[in-house]
Design a protein around this motif. Sequence first.
Motif, PDB file in Angstrom:
ATOM      1  N   VAL A  55       1.166  -1.549   0.561  1.00 45.94           N
ATOM      2  CA  VAL A  55      -0.710  -0.238   0.299  1.00 45.94           C
ATOM      3  C   VAL A  55       1.016   0.977  -0.078  1.00 45.94           C
ATOM      4  O   VAL A  55       2.049   1.493   0.913  1.00 45.94           O
ATOM      5  CB  VAL A  55      -0.651   0.046   1.408  1.00 45.94           C
ATOM      6  N   ASP A  89      -4.617  -0.949   6.920  1.00 45.07           N
ATOM      7  CA  ASP A  89      -5.898  -0.368   5.550  1.00 45.07           C
ATOM      8  C   ASP A  89      -5.623  -1.741   5.040  1.00 45.07           C
ATOM      9  O   ASP A  89      -6.426  -2.417   4.419  1.00 45.07           O
ATOM     10  CB  ASP A  89      -3.911  -0.608   4.937  1.00 45.07           C
ATOM     11  N   LEU A  93      -9.022  -2.675   3.217  1.00 44.40           N
ATOM     12  CA  LEU A  93      -9.379  -2.915   1.807  1.00 44.40           C
ATOM     13  C   LEU A  93      -9.452  -3.473   1.538  1.00 44.40           C
ATOM     14  O   LEU A  93      -9.903  -3.980   0.589  1.00 44.40           O
ATOM     15  CB  LEU A  93      -8.113  -2.217   1.145  1.00 44.40           C
ATOM     16  N   THR A  96     -13.501  -3.884   1.978  1.00 46.56           N
ATOM     17  CA  THR A  96     -14.010  -3.155   0.873  1.00 46.56           C
ATOM     18  C   THR A  96     -13.852  -3.619  -0.622  1.00 46.56           C
ATOM     19  O   THR A  96     -15.197  -4.107  -1.090  1.00 46.56           O
ATOM     20  CB  THR A  96     -13.183  -1.645   0.028  1.00 46.56           C
ATOM     21  N   HIS A  97     -12.612  -4.472  -0.599  1.00 43.95           N
ATOM     22  CA  HIS A  97     -13.155  -5.224  -2.158  1.00 43.95           C
ATOM     23  C   HIS A  97     -13.169  -6.665  -2.422  1.00 43.95           C
ATOM     24  O   HIS A  97     -13.345  -7.893  -3.297  1.00 43.95           O
ATOM     25  CB  HIS A  97     -11.598  -5.004  -2.669  1.00 43.95           C
ATOM     26  N   LEU A 136     -14.955   4.045   1.435  1.00 38.80           N
ATOM     27  CA  LEU A 136     -14.705   3.905   1.306  1.00 38.80           C
ATOM     28  C   LEU A 136     -15.109   3.028   0.105  1.00 38.80           C
ATOM     29  O   LEU A 136     -16.709   2.084   0.547  1.00 38.80           O
ATOM     30  CB  LEU A 136     -13.484   2.449   1.951  1.00 38.80           C
ATOM     31  N   ASN A 138     -15.649   0.763  -3.458  1.00 44.03           N
ATOM     32  CA  ASN A 138     -14.471  -0.587  -4.562  1.00 44.03           C
ATOM     33  C   ASN A 138     -14.569  -0.086  -5.980  1.00 44.03           C
ATOM     34  O   ASN A 138     -15.445  -0.438  -6.525  1.00 44.03           O
ATOM     35  CB  ASN A 138     -15.365  -1.842  -4.091  1.00 44.03           C
ATOM     36  N   PHE A 146      -6.249  -4.192  -7.314  1.00 45.13           N
ATOM     37  CA  PHE A 146      -7.715  -3.322  -5.912  1.00 45.13           C
ATOM     38  C   PHE A 146      -7.672  -2.047  -6.038  1.00 45.13           C
ATOM     39  O   PHE A 146      -6.066  -0.834  -5.807  1.00 45.13           O
ATOM     40  CB  PHE A 146      -6.669  -3.681  -4.457  1.00 45.13           C
TER      41      PHE A 146
END
Length: 256
Positions: A55, A89, A93, A96-97, A136, A138, A146
């Motif tokens: 990241v 993160d 993340l 989120t994904h 957040l 996607n 990502f």
Amino acid sequence: MKGRPFSGTMTPSTLISIYDAAFSNDHWRNALDMCARSMGANGAMLYEFSNLSQVNFALNETNSALHAAADILAEYNQLLADGRGSNYDQEGLGATHRADPFEVVLDTDIWQLDESYQARPEVRLGIRAGFLRRALVNLSDDPNTFRGAIFLYGRQCDAAVPQQAAEVVNQLGPHLSKAVELNRFTVELRRRYDAALAVLDKIDTGILILTEAGEIILKNSAASQVLAEGDGLSVGPDKVVSCFAAEAEAALKDAA
């Protein structure tokens, strides 16, 4: 994990700003300013990488508020690079994904925003920059990529992220995603164009690349000098090159 599907409206000026950014990195800041305004957010950033362990947030893909906090963003990236973070993160993340493309995942969908949350080093850096809450999005349906957007809100949104976020993101997300894809393509074309022009500029002979109509696509420095002198050749407001002499004009058209 499912995100929150939202629907709403987006202003034409926001849409225009997004596609301006698709063709020039210089426009991302304005586009993200417009997107943040539509989302009722203070900060906005894009990110893209193929491995969650790598990241790194780029300053050229943030809005004005994050540009103003560039030192904090650099400190944030260094924190991650040094391994001094709290896996924040990867958690955020990753969640989120697991959501569908163009869905929003709120920070409250992932964490309990208690004292221990606010004590995490990544969150403390955000608070120093004036951001506490996060939404957040996607932006990719590719399981190996990502790609997303993060919208940041201040402490005044402690109770709930503004409803504006819920009203625009379904329309905003697909355009942001397409702009990122287009930008990657056009940036590579620009790199090749600049490389070709750098080679041509080393040639002393003037070189013009024209369309069939005589419009200039590319010229090297020597050709620019010839055109500037106005000695035999000229360029009109339509960027079409022409010759002063009729015979030469006919030969030029044949060549083009």
